[in-house]
Write a protein that holds these residues in place. Structure first.
Motif, mmCIF file in Angstrom:
data_model
loop_
_atom_site.group_PDB
_atom_site.id
_atom_site.type_symbol
_atom_site.label_atom_id
_atom_site.label_comp_id
_atom_site.label_asym_id
_atom_site.label_seq_id
_atom_site.Cartn_x
_atom_site.Cartn_y
_atom_site.Cartn_z
ATOM 1 N N LEU A 189 0.841 -1.171 -0.004
ATOM 2 C CA LEU A 189 0.088 -0.028 0.025
ATOM 3 C C LEU A 189 0.660 1.185 -0.038
ATOM 4 O O LEU A 189 1.973 1.381 0.748
ATOM 5 N N ALA A 190 0.268 2.239 -0.751
ATOM 6 C CA ALA A 190 0.856 3.796 -0.550
ATOM 7 C C ALA A 190 -0.254 4.467 0.125
ATOM 8 O O ALA A 190 -1.361 4.427 -0.442
ATOM 9 N N GLY A 191 0.073 5.554 0.754
ATOM 10 C CA GLY A 191 -0.633 6.354 1.466
ATOM 11 C C GLY A 191 -0.237 7.694 1.929
ATOM 12 O O GLY A 191 1.168 7.708 2.310
ATOM 13 N N GLY A 232 4.970 1.805 -9.931
ATOM 14 C CA GLY A 232 4.522 0.515 -9.727
ATOM 15 C C GLY A 232 5.037 0.116 -8.173
ATOM 16 O O GLY A 232 5.175 -1.225 -7.982
ATOM 17 N N LEU A 233 5.048 1.051 -7.252
ATOM 18 C CA LEU A 233 5.616 0.402 -5.946
ATOM 19 C C LEU A 233 4.470 -0.204 -5.113
ATOM 20 O O LEU A 233 4.757 -1.094 -4.315
ATOM 21 N N ALA A 234 3.236 0.417 -5.237
ATOM 22 C CA ALA A 234 2.140 0.085 -4.507
ATOM 23 C C ALA A 234 0.580 0.129 -5.255
ATOM 24 O O ALA A 234 0.596 1.124 -6.057
ATOM 25 N N VAL A 235 -0.443 -0.147 -4.406
ATOM 26 C CA VAL A 235 -1.794 0.000 -4.688
ATOM 27 C C VAL A 235 -1.964 1.146 -3.554
ATOM 28 O O VAL A 235 -1.481 1.324 -2.420
ATOM 29 N N ALA A 236 -3.049 2.283 -4.214
ATOM 30 C CA ALA A 236 -3.493 3.241 -3.167
ATOM 31 C C ALA A 236 -4.943 3.376 -3.225
ATOM 32 O O ALA A 236 -5.674 3.372 -4.293
ATOM 33 N N ALA A 237 -5.255 3.898 -2.038
ATOM 34 C CA ALA A 237 -6.755 3.989 -1.849
ATOM 35 C C ALA A 237 -7.078 5.447 -2.227
ATOM 36 O O ALA A 237 -6.284 6.296 -1.578
#
Length: 292
Positions: A189-191, A232-237
């Motif tokens: 995750l990224a946030g 391409g590091l993470a998924v984010a909401a």
């Protein structure tokens, strides 16, 4: 084209607002008038110029070729008018202090502010990008930390104490080539750094679904989070309106739980003059189909 009388500035402003906001309804809101009045001003302007400026359909408002040619001149005319008024006035420029949530602002905010004329003569606009929780708490405070208006995102439809401009469901966004996690694999995750309402919602629904996750990127703003997503590091909401260009919604494909609906909310002091006009234009720009 007749040249015996000057152009009506109200018609020119109506034309520019319709173009900038993509809607007769939003233009009417920004100019504190009715949709019928905007249509009448546009018709008079087109009759005065002897050409059609806009093509109107139930879903879209598009510039005609002549409208696209006239638009830069229309903006220059409005700028010249504002400068003339400001030069003639003896009062100091009006000020508008805005607090806007990072999860509302989006990457195009500076362009939006300029396009709507919030940088024009006679008005000094101060914008601070602040977490939604801080904005909701800060509004109404006195002294140096106060705001004339705040725009923030909340999950609370009824208890926000302001006007709902738009409604969006958050989504899971990733780069197009981001690989789907294998069964049992930890979701990257990224946030934003906490406290953040969107970050909290993402963690809450993942925990409720029993899905493992880890934060691999914590950014100081949505632009940084979007850059991490596209790298391409993470998924984010993210809200669809603030997701980076090129990112794709992967919730369904990755089997991730639904994220909550959120509401873009405006709270403002009672304003008048240029600050009120500028705030109406900005609110109209953010107003979506779910706003009311």
């Amino acid at each position: 084209m007749a040249t015996d009388r000057p152009l009506d500035l109200e018609g020119v402003l109506a034309f520019v607002r319709v173009v900038d906001l993509g809607s007769f309804t939003r233009a009417a809101e920004a100019l504190a008038t009715s949709q019928a009045a905007i249509s009448l001003r546009l018709k008079r302007l087109e009759d005065r110029l002897g050409t059609r400026l806009l093509d109107r359909t139930p879903r879209h408002v598009d510039l005609t070729r002549q409208g696209a040619l006239f638009l830069p001149a229309a903006r220059r005319l409005l700028d010249a008018h504002d400068s003339a008024v400001a030069d003639a006035a003896t009062a100091i420029p009006a000020r508008l202090s805005l607090g806007i949530s990072d999860h509302v602002a989006g990457p195009d905010l500076p362009v939006l502010l300029r396009r709507l004329g919030l940088d024009r003569a006679g008005l000094i606009t101060e914008v601070r990008i602040v977490p939604s929780r801080d904005l909701a708490a800060a509004f109404g405070s006195s002294g140096e930390g106060g705001y004339d208006a705040v725009i923030f995102r909340t999950e609370d439809e009824a208890g926000h104490g302001g006007a709902v401009l738009a409604e969006e469901r958050l989504g899971w966004f990733a780069a197009p080539d981001f690989p789907a996690p294998r069964p049992g694999e930890t979701l990257r995750l990224a946030g934003l750094a906490g406290p953040c309402t969107v970050r909290g919602a993402a963690m809450r629904v993942l925990d409720a679904a029993g899905l493992p996750w880890t934060e691999v990127f914590v950014g100081g703003g949505v632009l940084a989070v979007g850059a991490a997503v596209m790298a391409g590091l993470a998924v984010a909401a993210l809200a669809p309106s603030t997701a980076p260009a090129g990112a794709v919604e992967v919730g369904g494909r990755f089997g991730l739980p639904d994220l909550p609906r959120t509401f873009v909310v405006l709270r403002a002091r009672r304003l008048a003059g240029r600050p009120a006009e500028a705030l109406r234009a900005l609110a109209a720009a953010y107003r979506g189909p779910g706003g009311r």
